[in-house]
Design an enzyme around this catalytic site. Sequence first.
Site, mmCIF file in Angstrom:
data_model
loop_
_atom_site.group_PDB
_atom_site.id
_atom_site.type_symbol
_atom_site.label_atom_id
_atom_site.label_comp_id
_atom_site.label_asym_id
_atom_site.label_seq_id
_atom_site.Cartn_x
_atom_site.Cartn_y
_atom_site.Cartn_z
ATOM 1 N N LEU A 1 -60.887 32.257 -25.333
ATOM 2 C CA LEU A 1 -61.501 31.591 -24.173
ATOM 3 C C LEU A 1 -61.873 30.141 -24.472
ATOM 4 O O LEU A 1 -62.293 29.832 -25.591
ATOM 5 C CB LEU A 1 -62.792 32.322 -23.789
ATOM 6 C CG LEU A 1 -62.651 33.780 -23.347
ATOM 7 C CD1 LEU A 1 -64.035 34.418 -23.245
ATOM 8 C CD2 LEU A 1 -61.926 33.848 -22.004
ATOM 9 N N ASP B 1 -60.696 36.655 -29.239
ATOM 10 C CA ASP B 1 -61.885 35.967 -29.769
ATOM 11 C C ASP B 1 -62.620 36.760 -30.850
ATOM 12 O O ASP B 1 -63.738 36.386 -31.227
ATOM 13 C CB ASP B 1 -62.851 35.660 -28.619
ATOM 14 C CG ASP B 1 -62.384 34.470 -27.784
ATOM 15 O OD1 ASP B 1 -62.156 33.401 -28.366
ATOM 16 O OD2 ASP B 1 -62.239 34.625 -26.557
ATOM 17 N N GLU C 1 -69.984 36.697 -34.946
ATOM 18 C CA GLU C 1 -71.415 36.479 -34.717
ATOM 19 C C GLU C 1 -71.866 36.906 -33.317
ATOM 20 O O GLU C 1 -73.001 37.333 -33.118
ATOM 21 C CB GLU C 1 -71.739 34.984 -34.876
ATOM 22 C CG GLU C 1 -73.097 34.639 -34.334
ATOM 23 C CD GLU C 1 -73.434 33.176 -34.419
ATOM 24 O OE1 GLU C 1 -72.768 32.362 -33.766
ATOM 25 O OE2 GLU C 1 -74.353 32.854 -35.145
ATOM 26 N N ASP C 2 -70.953 36.802 -32.354
ATOM 27 C CA ASP C 2 -71.365 37.052 -30.969
ATOM 28 C C ASP C 2 -71.590 38.520 -30.659
ATOM 29 O O ASP C 2 -72.129 38.857 -29.600
ATOM 30 C CB ASP C 2 -70.311 36.471 -30.011
ATOM 31 C CG ASP C 2 -70.275 34.960 -30.112
ATOM 32 O OD1 ASP C 2 -71.353 34.359 -30.289
ATOM 33 O OD2 ASP C 2 -69.180 34.381 -30.041
ATOM 34 N N ARG D 1 -64.400 40.095 -24.065
ATOM 35 C CA ARG D 1 -64.953 40.264 -25.412
ATOM 36 C C ARG D 1 -65.696 41.598 -25.590
ATOM 37 O O ARG D 1 -66.164 41.905 -26.672
ATOM 38 C CB ARG D 1 -65.868 39.065 -25.751
ATOM 39 C CG ARG D 1 -65.109 37.738 -25.697
ATOM 40 C CD ARG D 1 -65.764 36.651 -26.497
ATOM 41 N NE ARG D 1 -65.903 37.063 -27.882
ATOM 42 C CZ ARG D 1 -66.559 36.383 -28.808
ATOM 43 N NH1 ARG D 1 -67.130 35.238 -28.479
ATOM 44 N NH2 ARG D 1 -66.655 36.818 -30.048
ATOM 45 N N ARG E 1 -73.440 33.102 -21.039
ATOM 46 C CA ARG E 1 -73.076 34.403 -21.616
ATOM 47 C C ARG E 1 -74.248 35.382 -21.756
ATOM 48 O O ARG E 1 -74.034 36.567 -21.969
ATOM 49 C CB ARG E 1 -72.446 34.182 -22.993
ATOM 50 C CG ARG E 1 -71.169 33.347 -22.973
ATOM 51 C CD ARG E 1 -70.006 34.123 -22.401
ATOM 52 N NE ARG E 1 -68.778 33.344 -22.359
ATOM 53 C CZ ARG E 1 -67.947 33.209 -23.384
ATOM 54 N NH1 ARG E 1 -68.207 33.810 -24.520
ATOM 55 N NH2 ARG E 1 -66.856 32.488 -23.260
ATOM 56 N N HIS F 1 -73.109 28.332 -26.140
ATOM 57 C CA HIS F 1 -74.210 29.171 -26.635
ATOM 58 C C HIS F 1 -75.355 28.271 -27.118
ATOM 59 O O HIS F 1 -75.131 27.104 -27.447
ATOM 60 C CB HIS F 1 -73.752 29.986 -27.854
ATOM 61 C CG HIS F 1 -72.760 31.066 -27.563
ATOM 62 N ND1 HIS F 1 -71.554 31.157 -28.203
ATOM 63 C CD2 HIS F 1 -72.820 32.125 -26.723
ATOM 64 C CE1 HIS F 1 -70.898 32.236 -27.766
ATOM 65 N NE2 HIS F 1 -71.636 32.833 -26.865
ATOM 66 N N CYS G 1 -70.390 30.927 -36.065
ATOM 67 C CA CYS G 1 -69.887 32.082 -35.311
ATOM 68 C C CYS G 1 -68.877 32.915 -36.078
ATOM 69 O O CYS G 1 -68.514 33.996 -35.645
ATOM 70 C CB CYS G 1 -69.316 31.633 -33.974
ATOM 71 S SG CYS G 1 -68.028 30.448 -34.136
HETATM 72 N N1 CIR Z 1 -71.065 31.869 -31.495
HETATM 73 C C1 CIR Z 1 -70.060 31.077 -31.122
HETATM 74 O O1 CIR Z 1 -70.173 29.882 -31.161
HETATM 75 N N2 CIR Z 1 -68.965 31.673 -30.676
HETATM 76 C C2 CIR Z 1 -67.802 30.976 -30.257
HETATM 77 C C3 CIR Z 1 -67.010 31.801 -29.301
HETATM 78 C C4 CIR Z 1 -65.793 31.092 -28.834
HETATM 79 C C5 CIR Z 1 -64.925 31.922 -27.921
HETATM 80 N N3 CIR Z 1 -63.724 31.205 -27.621
HETATM 81 C C6 CIR Z 1 -65.624 32.278 -26.631
HETATM 82 O O2 CIR Z 1 -65.526 31.505 -25.672
HETATM 83 O O3 CIR Z 1 -66.256 33.309 -26.561
#
Ligand code: CIR
Length: 258
Positions: free
Chosen positions: A19, A62, A67-68, A87, A133, A163, A248
Amino acid sequence: MPSKKALVRRPSPRLAEGLVTHIEREKVDTDLAVEQWEAYVEALRTHGWETIEVDPADDCPDSVFVEDTVVMYRNVALIARPGADSRRAETAGVEEAVAGLGCSVNWIWDPGTLEGGDVLKIGDTVYVGRGGRTNAAGVQQLRAAFEPLGARVVAAPVSKVLHLKSAVTALPDGTVIGHIPKMDTPSLFARFLPVPEEAGSHVVLLGGDKLLMAASAPKTAELFADLGYEPVVVDISEFEKLEGCVTCLSVRLRELYT
Ligand SMILES: NC(=O)NCCC[C@H](N)C(=O)O
């Protein structure tokens, strides 16, 4: 002794479909991304972190941004419920990994959404970004999960970046660092140091004075070196094209006493 374990997750072959929300899409070189990821993992290992690979999620572009998917507080792993539908399938493998490490597991439930990139812990203060998010129900559930364990949860609006931790992280002494043009409310942070580059806002604390940071923030690396820190620089250009940053790509588990 506190643990020094870090979860990481190998990039999906579909990484280039990841994304993008706040930046223009650029072509991602997946082979180079794998090399960069391996160098990132090596940097963690070199500085004493035992890296644990979560089973890859090849269908989730992704998934490398591990981390997410989970937020750790003490030995409790709060499994995220990503705000991005694409995700959601990433969390199952992470749940298995943290349970296998002996963490207590808790969950963000519908209608809550929360991504780990929105959570910045500084001691027992847990800042949570309310943005694209992470919704209000996610913030409430985070409070309900961590406040009984001694955390003080502070919510912060996030509108300019993906984020909260795309905008701010913290130095080992708790000083918050951020690039002001990307921040909604710098005044929320009592001790704040502005940095000259957006990517300079992101540091992973490796231990002692060592700060893992991106090669794309050379002026900030100089600033930190001048303040007595030791920047450990990695090139993560292919992840930056997908709004990723050094934080991340791993989840550090520092309070597992098993
Ligand atoms: N904790 C973060 O900085 N995560 C990056 C996530 C990037 C991923 N392309 C997203 O949009 O979810």
